[in-house]
Design a protein around this motif. Structure first.
Motif, mmCIF file in Angstrom:
data_model
loop_
_atom_site.group_PDB
_atom_site.id
_atom_site.type_symbol
_atom_site.label_atom_id
_atom_site.label_comp_id
_atom_site.label_asym_id
_atom_site.label_seq_id
_atom_site.Cartn_x
_atom_site.Cartn_y
_atom_site.Cartn_z
ATOM 1 N N CYS A 98 1.219 -1.249 0.086
ATOM 2 C CA CYS A 98 -0.378 0.166 -0.033
ATOM 3 C C CYS A 98 0.918 0.975 -0.301
ATOM 4 O O CYS A 98 1.597 1.396 0.825
ATOM 5 N N GLY A 99 1.037 2.074 -1.039
ATOM 6 C CA GLY A 99 1.694 3.039 -1.331
ATOM 7 C C GLY A 99 0.848 4.246 -0.042
ATOM 8 O O GLY A 99 2.117 4.711 0.588
ATOM 9 N N GLY A 133 -3.353 -8.959 -2.912
ATOM 10 C CA GLY A 133 -2.682 -10.423 -3.257
ATOM 11 C C GLY A 133 -1.370 -11.098 -2.592
ATOM 12 O O GLY A 133 -0.988 -10.646 -1.688
ATOM 13 N N ALA A 134 -0.757 -11.999 -3.923
ATOM 14 C CA ALA A 134 0.023 -13.170 -2.804
ATOM 15 C C ALA A 134 1.127 -12.339 -2.325
ATOM 16 O O ALA A 134 1.455 -13.105 -1.520
ATOM 17 N N ALA A 140 3.323 -10.331 3.753
ATOM 18 C CA ALA A 140 2.916 -9.462 5.781
ATOM 19 C C ALA A 140 3.560 -11.355 6.377
ATOM 20 O O ALA A 140 4.010 -10.651 8.054
ATOM 21 N N ARG A 141 3.837 -12.412 5.899
ATOM 22 C CA ARG A 141 4.130 -13.276 6.313
ATOM 23 C C ARG A 141 5.876 -13.001 7.045
ATOM 24 O O ARG A 141 6.335 -13.129 7.486
ATOM 25 N N ALA A 142 6.682 -12.334 6.525
ATOM 26 C CA ALA A 142 8.229 -11.919 6.323
ATOM 27 C C ALA A 142 8.467 -10.903 7.381
ATOM 28 O O ALA A 142 9.207 -11.397 8.314
ATOM 29 N N GLY A 168 8.488 -5.201 -6.039
ATOM 30 C CA GLY A 168 7.803 -6.722 -5.764
ATOM 31 C C GLY A 168 8.005 -6.557 -4.676
ATOM 32 O O GLY A 168 9.148 -6.081 -4.353
ATOM 33 N N PHE A 169 7.391 -8.448 -4.231
ATOM 34 C CA PHE A 169 8.059 -8.118 -2.439
ATOM 35 C C PHE A 169 8.468 -10.200 -3.102
ATOM 36 O O PHE A 169 7.637 -11.105 -2.365
ATOM 37 N N ALA A 170 9.206 -10.837 -3.828
ATOM 38 C CA ALA A 170 8.835 -12.497 -4.075
ATOM 39 C C ALA A 170 9.975 -12.242 -3.104
ATOM 40 O O ALA A 170 10.468 -12.161 -2.754
#
Length: 249
Positions: A98-99, A133-134, A140-142, A168-170
């Protein structure tokens, strides 16, 4: 002596009125939280105090007290900062993609920490509320996993830095953010972020937000008082000061 039927009816109606009023009041709070969104479309300061009180979401005392109980005040909470017994608790429901959450984290939160958290007045409790999304869920889990090694707020700062969400959060990016946050054991970090415990913790926070009627991020409660709309720093300070004054009575 026979009971007056009118008195009996009145008594029954009165006994029902209070819980119904509470449900209605909480519904008002949920509706307000459903509109909460830190948008930058109209960032001008609001100086009209009566309008500010409305924007902050005035509610009956019962509803505010009900929502205030959502503060966990757990001294071992890795996703919180400030004294567990601070008179004011700000709960933030937010998403790392979220920006506007990032804008709050960079532009507003540091000032609140310096002015209120460091002085023992305010406690900030984070709630993971992934809604994009994913990758939101993975971030969040990280963040939760970083918290297990005492580095949640450092991860929070790294993840909300300018331009980070656009990358991104790969998995590789999450590892890089963990390193930047000073997470010592990356193997444990990876295990923790993919664990059932991480998923359960995020789900708990997310469910709490949805139960309140929140549909956008960030959403806030300050001692049970929702803050709605595009609020400048002064709006948060006003609500915190009012909550502090009420707590001192």
């Amino acid at each position: 002596m026979p009971k007056n039927p009118d008195t009996t009816t009145s008594s029954k109606s009165s006994s029902k009125a209070r819980p119904l009023a509470l449900v209605a009041a909480v519904a008002v709070a949920a509706a307000l939280l459903g509109t909460v969104s830190y948008t930058a479309t109209r960032p001008e300061p609001r100086t009209d105090s009566s309008r500010q009180e409305t924007a902050a979401g005035q509610q009956p005392d019962d509803a505010t007290a009900h929502l205030a109980k959502l503060a966990r005040r757990d001294a071992d909470d890795r996703l919180a900062q400030g004294r567990a017994d601070a008179p004011v608790v700000l709960i933030e429901y937010a998403d790392f993609k979220c920006g506007y959450c990032g804008k709050f984290a960079r532009d507003t939160e540091p000032g609140l920490v310096k002015k209120y958290v460091d002085e023992g007045v305010l406690r900030i409790e984070w709630r993971n509320f992934p809604i994009f999304g994913a990758e939101s869920e993975a971030a969040a889990r990280a963040a939760w996993a970083a918290g297990q090694q005492g580095r949640f707020w450092e991860f929070h700062r790294a993840a909300y830095a300018e331009g980070v969400k656009e990358r991104g959060f790969a998995a590789g990016r999450l590892d890089a953010l963990a390193r930047e946050a000073g997470v010592d054991d990356l193997d444990r970090f990876r295990t923790d972020r993919d664990s059932a415990a991480a998923r359960a913790a995020v789900k708990k926070d997310q469910s709490e937000a949805y139960a309140l009627g929140a549909t956008s991020t960030p959403s806030f409660l300050v001692n049970g008082q929702p803050i709605a709309g595009a609020q400048p720093d002064a709006a948060f300070e006003q609500v915190i000061e009012a909550a502090k004054a009420r707590a001192a009575r």
